[in-house]
Motif scaffolding. Structure first.
Motif, PDB file in Angstrom:
ATOM      1  N   LEU A  53       0.883  -1.096  -0.001  1.00 15.74           N
ATOM      2  CA  LEU A  53       0.006   0.106  -0.004  1.00 15.74           C
ATOM      3  C   LEU A  53       0.643   1.348  -0.061  1.00 15.74           C
ATOM      4  O   LEU A  53       1.815   1.187   0.851  1.00 15.74           O
ATOM      5  CB  LEU A  53      -0.733   0.131   1.335  1.00 15.74           C
ATOM      6  CG  LEU A  53      -1.816  -1.162   1.333  1.00 15.74           C
ATOM      7  CD1 LEU A  53      -2.624  -0.999   2.422  1.00 15.74           C
ATOM      8  CD2 LEU A  53      -3.026  -0.784   0.207  1.00 15.74           C
ATOM      9  N   HIS A  54       0.574   2.036  -0.969  1.00 13.05           N
ATOM     10  CA  HIS A  54       1.370   3.329  -1.028  1.00 13.05           C
ATOM     11  C   HIS A  54       1.320   4.132   0.375  1.00 13.05           C
ATOM     12  O   HIS A  54       2.369   4.823   0.660  1.00 13.05           O
ATOM     13  CB  HIS A  54       0.874   4.203  -1.981  1.00 13.05           C
ATOM     14  CG  HIS A  54       1.134   3.874  -3.558  1.00 13.05           C
ATOM     15  ND1 HIS A  54       2.109   4.626  -4.233  1.00 13.05           N
ATOM     16  CD2 HIS A  54       1.249   2.698  -4.227  1.00 13.05           C
ATOM     17  CE1 HIS A  54       2.408   4.080  -5.410  1.00 13.05           C
ATOM     18  NE2 HIS A  54       1.822   3.048  -5.398  1.00 13.05           N
ATOM     19  N   SER A  55       0.154   3.989   0.953  1.00 12.31           N
ATOM     20  CA  SER A  55       0.047   4.885   2.257  1.00 12.31           C
ATOM     21  C   SER A  55       0.971   4.387   3.278  1.00 12.31           C
ATOM     22  O   SER A  55       1.069   5.083   4.486  1.00 12.31           O
ATOM     23  CB  SER A  55      -1.513   5.135   2.529  1.00 12.31           C
ATOM     24  OG  SER A  55      -1.819   3.582   3.047  1.00 12.31           O
ATOM     25  N   GLU A  56       1.435   3.287   3.172  1.00 14.89           N
ATOM     26  CA  GLU A  56       2.199   2.932   4.077  1.00 14.89           C
ATOM     27  C   GLU A  56       3.830   2.909   3.814  1.00 14.89           C
ATOM     28  O   GLU A  56       4.553   2.107   4.466  1.00 14.89           O
ATOM     29  CB  GLU A  56       2.001   1.349   4.488  1.00 14.89           C
ATOM     30  CG  GLU A  56       0.555   1.196   5.020  1.00 14.89           C
ATOM     31  CD  GLU A  56      -0.049  -0.390   5.333  1.00 14.89           C
ATOM     32  OE1 GLU A  56       0.754  -1.358   5.107  1.00 14.89           O
ATOM     33  OE2 GLU A  56      -0.959  -0.370   5.653  1.00 14.89           O
ATOM     34  N   ARG A  57       4.068   3.698   2.845  1.00 15.48           N
ATOM     35  CA  ARG A  57       5.445   3.595   2.470  1.00 15.48           C
ATOM     36  C   ARG A  57       6.165   4.632   2.951  1.00 15.48           C
ATOM     37  O   ARG A  57       6.805   5.515   2.348  1.00 15.48           O
ATOM     38  CB  ARG A  57       5.521   3.492   0.804  1.00 15.48           C
ATOM     39  CG  ARG A  57       5.091   2.107   0.444  1.00 15.48           C
ATOM     40  CD  ARG A  57       5.212   2.366  -1.067  1.00 15.48           C
ATOM     41  NE  ARG A  57       4.727   1.176  -1.638  1.00 15.48           N
ATOM     42  CZ  ARG A  57       4.764   0.953  -3.029  1.00 15.48           C
ATOM     43  NH1 ARG A  57       4.860   1.923  -3.802  1.00 15.48           N
ATOM     44  NH2 ARG A  57       3.854  -0.281  -3.682  1.00 15.48           N
ATOM     45  N   ASP A  58       6.155   4.918   4.364  1.00 16.55           N
ATOM     46  CA  ASP A  58       6.716   6.041   4.845  1.00 16.55           C
ATOM     47  C   ASP A  58       8.170   6.065   4.696  1.00 16.55           C
ATOM     48  O   ASP A  58       8.740   7.185   4.508  1.00 16.55           O
ATOM     49  CB  ASP A  58       6.286   6.130   6.329  1.00 16.55           C
ATOM     50  CG  ASP A  58       4.822   6.468   6.550  1.00 16.55           C
ATOM     51  OD1 ASP A  58       4.123   6.987   5.496  1.00 16.55           O
ATOM     52  OD2 ASP A  58       4.304   6.131   7.462  1.00 16.55           O
ATOM     53  N   LYS A  75       9.318   7.388   1.347  1.00 18.94           N
ATOM     54  CA  LYS A  75       8.826   8.876   1.383  1.00 18.94           C
ATOM     55  C   LYS A  75       9.859   9.815   1.931  1.00 18.94           C
ATOM     56  O   LYS A  75      10.224  10.899   1.449  1.00 18.94           O
ATOM     57  CB  LYS A  75       7.483   8.984   1.636  1.00 18.94           C
ATOM     58  CG  LYS A  75       7.073  10.562   1.680  1.00 18.94           C
ATOM     59  CD  LYS A  75       5.586  10.430   1.681  1.00 18.94           C
ATOM     60  CE  LYS A  75       4.947  11.948   1.659  1.00 18.94           C
ATOM     61  NZ  LYS A  75       5.567  12.984   0.860  1.00 18.94           N
ATOM     62  N   ARG A 131       6.268   8.143  -2.937  1.00 29.25           N
ATOM     63  CA  ARG A 131       6.112   6.811  -2.257  1.00 29.25           C
ATOM     64  C   ARG A 131       6.400   5.482  -3.471  1.00 29.25           C
ATOM     65  O   ARG A 131       6.179   4.454  -3.201  1.00 29.25           O
ATOM     66  CB  ARG A 131       4.696   6.454  -1.793  1.00 29.25           C
ATOM     67  CG  ARG A 131       4.600   7.483  -0.566  1.00 29.25           C
ATOM     68  CD  ARG A 131       3.243   7.464   0.091  1.00 29.25           C
ATOM     69  NE  ARG A 131       2.980   8.487   0.982  1.00 29.25           N
ATOM     70  CZ  ARG A 131       3.037   8.146   2.223  1.00 29.25           C
ATOM     71  NH1 ARG A 131       3.539   7.147   2.604  1.00 29.25           N
ATOM     72  NH2 ARG A 131       2.873   9.074   3.088  1.00 29.25           N
TER      73      ARG A 131
END
Length: 81
Positions: A36-41, A44, A50
């Motif tokens: 998940l892109h949102s979990e690629r901190d 980032k 991401r």
């Protein structure tokens, strides 16, 4: 380790970069990212975005994304070192 590759398991573009690094016999570490892109901190933080693959060359102060750019960098800079 000086070279770190941020990659996603099963990503064909990431595999191309892995293959190029292996073929050039370059030592590197892989940081596996979440699907998940949102979990690629982590990716980032180092690259400002991401998407993967992202290559970080600490020794040369280079951080780059886009597989075509990374492959060119591996071939022109890392493989010739």
């Amino acid at each position: 380790m000086s070279i770190t590759l941020y990659a996603l398991d099963g990503c064909p573009w990431c595999e191309k970069v892995h293959d190029a690094l292996e073929a050039a016999e370059i030592d590197y570490e892989t940081e596996w990212v979440a699907a998940l892109h949102s979990e690629r901190d982590g990716v980032k933080r180092v690259s400002g975005q991401r998407a993967v693959p992202v290559l970080v060359d600490e020794e040369r102060g280079v951080t780059m994304n886009e597989s075509a750019n990374v492959l060119e960098y591996v071939d022109s800079t890392l493989a010739s070192s």
